[in-house]
Scaffold this motif. Sequence first.
Motif, PDB file in Angstrom:
ATOM      1  N   GLY A 162       1.856   0.250  -0.568  1.00  0.00           N
ATOM      2  CA  GLY A 162       2.331  -0.553  -1.688  1.00  0.00           C
ATOM      3  C   GLY A 162       2.865   0.310  -2.806  1.00  0.00           C
ATOM      4  N   ASN A 163       3.336  -0.344  -3.872  1.00  0.00           N
ATOM      5  CA  ASN A 163       3.885   0.380  -5.013  1.00  0.00           C
ATOM      6  C   ASN A 163       3.039   0.119  -6.260  1.00  0.00           C
ATOM      7  N   ALA A 164       3.468   0.694  -7.389  1.00  0.00           N
ATOM      8  CA  ALA A 164       2.690   0.604  -8.623  1.00  0.00           C
ATOM      9  C   ALA A 164       2.582  -0.836  -9.123  1.00  0.00           C
ATOM     10  N   THR A 165       3.656  -1.606  -8.965  1.00  0.00           N
ATOM     11  CA  THR A 165       3.632  -2.998  -9.418  1.00  0.00           C
ATOM     12  C   THR A 165       2.605  -3.809  -8.635  1.00  0.00           C
ATOM     13  N   GLU A 166       2.605  -3.643  -7.316  1.00  0.00           N
ATOM     14  CA  GLU A 166       1.633  -4.352  -6.479  1.00  0.00           C
ATOM     15  C   GLU A 166       0.206  -3.905  -6.799  1.00  0.00           C
ATOM     16  N   PHE A 167       0.057  -2.617  -7.076  1.00  0.00           N
ATOM     17  CA  PHE A 167      -1.267  -2.068  -7.381  1.00  0.00           C
ATOM     18  C   PHE A 167      -1.845  -2.703  -8.648  1.00  0.00           C
ATOM     19  N   SER A 168      -1.033  -2.757  -9.701  1.00  0.00           N
ATOM     20  CA  SER A 168      -1.509  -3.353 -10.957  1.00  0.00           C
ATOM     21  C   SER A 168      -1.774  -4.842 -10.801  1.00  0.00           C
ATOM     22  N   ASN A 169      -0.985  -5.511  -9.965  1.00  0.00           N
ATOM     23  CA  ASN A 169      -1.178  -6.941  -9.749  1.00  0.00           C
ATOM     24  C   ASN A 169      -2.479  -7.216  -8.998  1.00  0.00           C
ATOM     25  N   VAL A 170      -2.787  -6.361  -8.006  1.00  0.00           N
ATOM     26  CA  VAL A 170      -4.032  -6.516  -7.259  1.00  0.00           C
ATOM     27  C   VAL A 170      -5.226  -6.275  -8.181  1.00  0.00           C
ATOM     28  N   LEU A 171      -5.115  -5.252  -9.064  1.00  0.00           N
ATOM     29  CA  LEU A 171      -6.207  -4.974  -9.993  1.00  0.00           C
ATOM     30  C   LEU A 171      -6.477  -6.161 -10.909  1.00  0.00           C
ATOM     31  N   MET A 172      -5.421  -6.776 -11.405  1.00  0.00           N
ATOM     32  CA  MET A 172      -5.586  -7.855 -12.373  1.00  0.00           C
ATOM     33  C   MET A 172      -5.892  -9.197 -11.721  1.00  0.00           C
ATOM     34  N   ASN A 173      -5.187  -9.522 -10.636  1.00  0.00           N
ATOM     35  CA  ASN A 173      -5.260 -10.868 -10.071  1.00  0.00           C
ATOM     36  C   ASN A 173      -5.893 -10.944  -8.691  1.00  0.00           C
ATOM     37  N   GLY A 174      -6.187  -9.793  -8.081  1.00  0.00           N
ATOM     38  CA  GLY A 174      -6.802  -9.801  -6.762  1.00  0.00           C
ATOM     39  C   GLY A 174      -5.776  -9.805  -5.645  1.00  0.00           C
ATOM     40  N   PHE A 175      -6.269  -9.633  -4.434  1.00  0.00           N
ATOM     41  CA  PHE A 175      -5.407  -9.570  -3.255  1.00  0.00           C
ATOM     42  C   PHE A 175      -4.976 -10.969  -2.822  1.00  0.00           C
ATOM     43  N   LYS A 176      -3.733 -11.081  -2.350  1.00  0.00           N
ATOM     44  CA  LYS A 176      -3.224 -12.343  -1.824  1.00  0.00           C
ATOM     45  C   LYS A 176      -2.567 -12.082  -0.472  1.00  0.00           C
ATOM     46  N   THR A 177      -3.020 -12.795   0.555  1.00  0.00           N
ATOM     47  CA  THR A 177      -2.476 -12.620   1.888  1.00  0.00           C
ATOM     48  C   THR A 177      -1.302 -13.563   2.128  1.00  0.00           C
ATOM     49  N   ASP A 178      -0.368 -13.119   2.972  1.00  0.00           N
ATOM     50  CA  ASP A 178       0.783 -13.958   3.335  1.00  0.00           C
ATOM     51  C   ASP A 178       0.485 -14.846   4.533  1.00  0.00           C
TER      52      ASP A 178
END
Length: 343
Positions: A162-178
């Motif tokens: 993943g990239n930095a944007t995805e990393f910060s999003n996972v930290l704040m909002n948690g993981f989301k599966t497709d």
Amino acid sequence: FLPTTVIITAIVGSMIGSAFTTIATVGVALFGVGTAMGFSPAIMAGAILSGAIFGDKSSPLSDSTNLASSVAETDLFAHIKNLMWTTLPALILSIIIFLVIGMTHDGASVANNLKLAKLLDPTWWTVVPLVMLFVMAWLRIPAIPTLLMNIIVSTVAFFFHGNATEFSNVLMNGFKTDSSNVILQSLLNRGGMMAMMGTVIIIMLALALGGLLTEQKILTAVMAPFAKRIKTGSGVITGTVLSGIFANFMIGEQYLATILPGQLWKESFDRVKLDRLALGRSLEDSGTVVNYLIPWGVAGGFAAQTLGVPVIEFAPFVFFALLSPVFSLLSAWTGIGVKRVSD
């Protein structure tokens, strides 16, 4: 399945040193699998919490274990070793009880779990952080450097996919599966710092209340007269355990339920010539574990919010938390496992 749940969460909790993290990760997965097999949500929550609390209590990376050791002014690893006198019997008896409950359960089906297993594709690098935690704990490396190293390793591993944007999003909002699989979505789509805000607010309010009670010396005024009159080792340990339980009900915060009784009874342990290791164990067997049984407690509230089961429903099944104070009192009254200061 129930005793296996206790053992898995106990192992994971011991390796990462956090009951909260264990409940919110592998605990959620086991909860989904167990309820799909037909087990009661309350029983599943009880099994998950029993193992997670044991792991948290037995890990050198645990904040509560480090806190109890610090309050008692004892060596961390000697403290953990001494905990086993009451912690292992409580765990073993809990596993036996869940084994009996599981044997009497009808209607379990693994069909949904077999479908779910085909969607999961674990990789070797996911084990690396856990192995590092185990090795660094074995080498007695302090908790903060160990956690920092594993944060770095886990972050590097994430950036392979993943990239930095995805990393910060996972930290704040948690993981989301497709995935379109409903069961998989319910297991994985959760977490993040925002999901913790409710628990963080409870912690802040509990610490504020605890600060008032400490500064005004309210709890000390209530319990100090009893502490001064008790003159036996068994009485001092019993008083510490009961004080930890009382503080949990009064404040609802396990840190203060460890600190306040520890400060109150520390001199009493010295007076009756009990080793401070006995104090640390008494604090863990009451102040740490009982908080998961308090509906307005931080730990109990977090578990209820994460697993979606009210505290009042799962509390009777958290056998480890119920048995820990019992074995602590049995140890005090029989003298088994109680360390004394040598002449």
